[in-house]
Design a protein around this motif. Sequence first.
Motif, PDB file in Angstrom:
ATOM      1  N   GLY A  30      10.928  10.261  -5.456  1.00  0.00           N
ATOM      2  CA  GLY A  30      11.760  10.118  -4.054  1.00  0.00           C
ATOM      3  C   GLY A  30      10.856  10.403  -3.057  1.00  0.00           C
ATOM      4  O   GLY A  30      10.586   9.568  -1.951  1.00  0.00           O
ATOM      5  N   GLU A  31      10.145  11.527  -3.275  1.00  0.00           N
ATOM      6  CA  GLU A  31       8.945  11.925  -2.182  1.00  0.00           C
ATOM      7  C   GLU A  31       7.933  10.875  -2.015  1.00  0.00           C
ATOM      8  O   GLU A  31       7.301  10.551  -0.991  1.00  0.00           O
ATOM      9  CB  GLU A  31       8.397  13.193  -2.266  1.00  0.00           C
ATOM     10  N   THR A  33       8.201   7.835  -2.534  1.00  0.00           N
ATOM     11  CA  THR A  33       8.912   6.258  -1.967  1.00  0.00           C
ATOM     12  C   THR A  33       8.776   6.796  -0.514  1.00  0.00           C
ATOM     13  O   THR A  33       8.450   5.923   0.180  1.00  0.00           O
ATOM     14  CB  THR A  33      10.118   6.059  -2.526  1.00  0.00           C
ATOM     15  N   LYS A  34       9.240   7.902  -0.119  1.00  0.00           N
ATOM     16  CA  LYS A  34       9.239   8.121   1.297  1.00  0.00           C
ATOM     17  C   LYS A  34       7.973   7.880   2.152  1.00  0.00           C
ATOM     18  O   LYS A  34       7.988   7.438   3.253  1.00  0.00           O
ATOM     19  CB  LYS A  34       9.915   9.591   1.601  1.00  0.00           C
ATOM     20  N   ALA A  35       7.015   8.634   1.349  1.00  0.00           N
ATOM     21  CA  ALA A  35       5.723   8.473   2.156  1.00  0.00           C
ATOM     22  C   ALA A  35       5.126   7.207   2.161  1.00  0.00           C
ATOM     23  O   ALA A  35       4.655   6.684   3.078  1.00  0.00           O
ATOM     24  CB  ALA A  35       4.658   9.289   1.136  1.00  0.00           C
ATOM     25  N   GLU A  37       7.103   4.499   2.400  1.00  0.00           N
ATOM     26  CA  GLU A  37       7.753   3.629   3.283  1.00  0.00           C
ATOM     27  C   GLU A  37       7.254   3.961   4.715  1.00  0.00           C
ATOM     28  O   GLU A  37       7.397   3.171   5.743  1.00  0.00           O
ATOM     29  CB  GLU A  37       9.299   4.353   3.490  1.00  0.00           C
ATOM     30  N   LYS A  38       6.865   5.158   4.971  1.00  0.00           N
ATOM     31  CA  LYS A  38       6.363   5.673   6.066  1.00  0.00           C
ATOM     32  C   LYS A  38       4.830   5.146   6.527  1.00  0.00           C
ATOM     33  O   LYS A  38       4.320   5.030   7.475  1.00  0.00           O
ATOM     34  CB  LYS A  38       6.100   7.185   6.250  1.00  0.00           C
ATOM     35  N   ASP A  40       2.265   6.002   4.522  1.00  0.00           N
ATOM     36  CA  ASP A  40       1.360   7.020   4.150  1.00  0.00           C
ATOM     37  C   ASP A  40       0.651   6.811   2.611  1.00  0.00           C
ATOM     38  O   ASP A  40       1.166   5.799   2.119  1.00  0.00           O
ATOM     39  CB  ASP A  40       1.756   8.515   4.028  1.00  0.00           C
TER      40      ASP A  40
END
Length: 91
Positions: A30-31, A33-35, A37-38, A40
């Motif tokens: 999840g982390e 994926t979030k990175a 998406e941003k 990063d």
Amino acid sequence: MNKLELIQALKDSQNLTRIEATKCVDIFFGEMTKALEKGDRVEIRGLCSFHVKKYDSYAGRNPRSGETVVVKPKKLPFFKAGTELKQRVDK
């Protein structure tokens, strides 16, 4: 190895419950994926790195009809294996 096998390996090696191991794996991915998406970059030293590649719009061709179509710009995740991983796989 798939996600369920990873959860099982984590559960067995760290004496966790299946729920705890599932939460750990879900948090990890999840982390990541979030990175991504941003926009990063995600790097796991010695293993791999992930980053997002941006592709511009281009004229493509429908393989069935041969018709020219416009492919919209897109962003896709890109995986790059680390040197250490490459060396271990090549043994």
